[in-house]
Design an enzyme around this catalytic site. Structure first.
Site, short mmCIF file in Angstrom:
data_model
loop_
_atom_site.label_atom_id
_atom_site.label_comp_id
_atom_site.label_asym_id
_atom_site.label_seq_id
_atom_site.Cartn_x
_atom_site.Cartn_y
_atom_site.Cartn_z
N TYR A 25 33.14 40.54 45.32
CA TYR A 25 34.59 40.66 45.52
C TYR A 25 35.01 40.72 46.98
CZ TYR A 25 33.95 41.79 40.61
OH TYR A 25 33.59 41.74 39.29
N HIS A 103 40.00 34.03 39.93
CA HIS A 103 38.95 35.05 39.99
C HIS A 103 38.32 35.01 41.37
CE1 HIS A 103 39.35 35.74 35.76
NE2 HIS A 103 39.36 34.43 35.60
C1 DQA Z 1 37.07 39.15 38.20
C2 DQA Z 1 35.81 38.84 37.38
C3 DQA Z 1 35.74 39.72 36.14
O1 DQA Z 1 34.58 39.42 35.40
C4 DQA Z 1 35.70 41.18 36.54
O2 DQA Z 1 35.69 41.99 35.39
C5 DQA Z 1 36.79 41.55 37.46
C6 DQA Z 1 37.17 40.64 38.53
C7 DQA Z 1 37.07 38.38 39.52
O3 DQA Z 1 38.12 38.37 40.17
O4 DQA Z 1 36.07 37.82 39.93
O5 DQA Z 1 37.33 42.64 37.39
O6 DQA Z 1 38.21 38.75 37.45
#
Ligand code: DQA
Length: 147
Positions: A25, A103
């Site tokens: 992230y 994402h």
């Molecule tokens: C997410 C990916 C999801 O699997 C995860 O649960 C998240 C963040 C991403 O931004 O990569 O909370 O949506």
């Protein structure tokens, strides 16, 4: 005439950005991400940019319903709800504006099998994954092309 507006909706645990696994992230916080997105939206021609985050699925459903009309673009990252929330899927069906699913991480390349499936992609106009914060900016630019 209504001024062009975009909404950026983030779901569960995205308020913890900056503390969550930076390999997936990055180091950016949600406040920093919101600032970047608001500036990019203004530069791209949106007069309004509403940023919203919640850890409550029903609150996200209600926000999507609120933004189902009178909006020019929506960006949504539902977090883990991406993988199983048919309630969010059904709420997105009602959104009249183009919707981009974003994402930060590349969900299809992650080791957990459950994370590789999105139940909302079919009701979104575009999906951007694995580009970190840049994915949100790409989504803004893409939505602005439709103004
Ligand atoms: C997410 C990916 C999801 O699997 C995860 O649960 C998240 C963040 C991403 O931004 O990569 O909370 O949506």
């Amino acid at each position: 005439m209504r001024r062009p507006a975009v909404a950026v909706l983030n779901g569960c645990n995205l308020n913890m950005l900056g503390r969550r696994d930076p390999r997936h992230y990055g180091a950016i916080t949600l406040a920093e991400l919101d600032d970047l997105v608001v500036s990019r939206a203004a530069a791209a021609g949106f007069a309004e940019c509403a940023c919203f985050q919640t850890n409550h699925e029903g609150s996200l459903v209600e926000k999507i319903q609120e933004f189902s009309k009178d909006l020019d673009g929506m960006i949504i990252n539902p977090g883990a709800w991406t993988h199983y929330s048919f309630a969010i899927h059904d709420a997105l069906e009602l959104v009249e504006a183009p919707v981009v699913e974003v994402h930060l991480s590349d969900i299809v390349a992650r080791p957990e099998e459950w994370r590789r499936r999105s139940v909302i992609s079919d009701v979104c106009d575009r999906t951007i994954t694995g580009k970190g914060a840049d994915g949100y900016l790409e989504a803004i630019d893409w939505l602005a092309e439709g103004l």
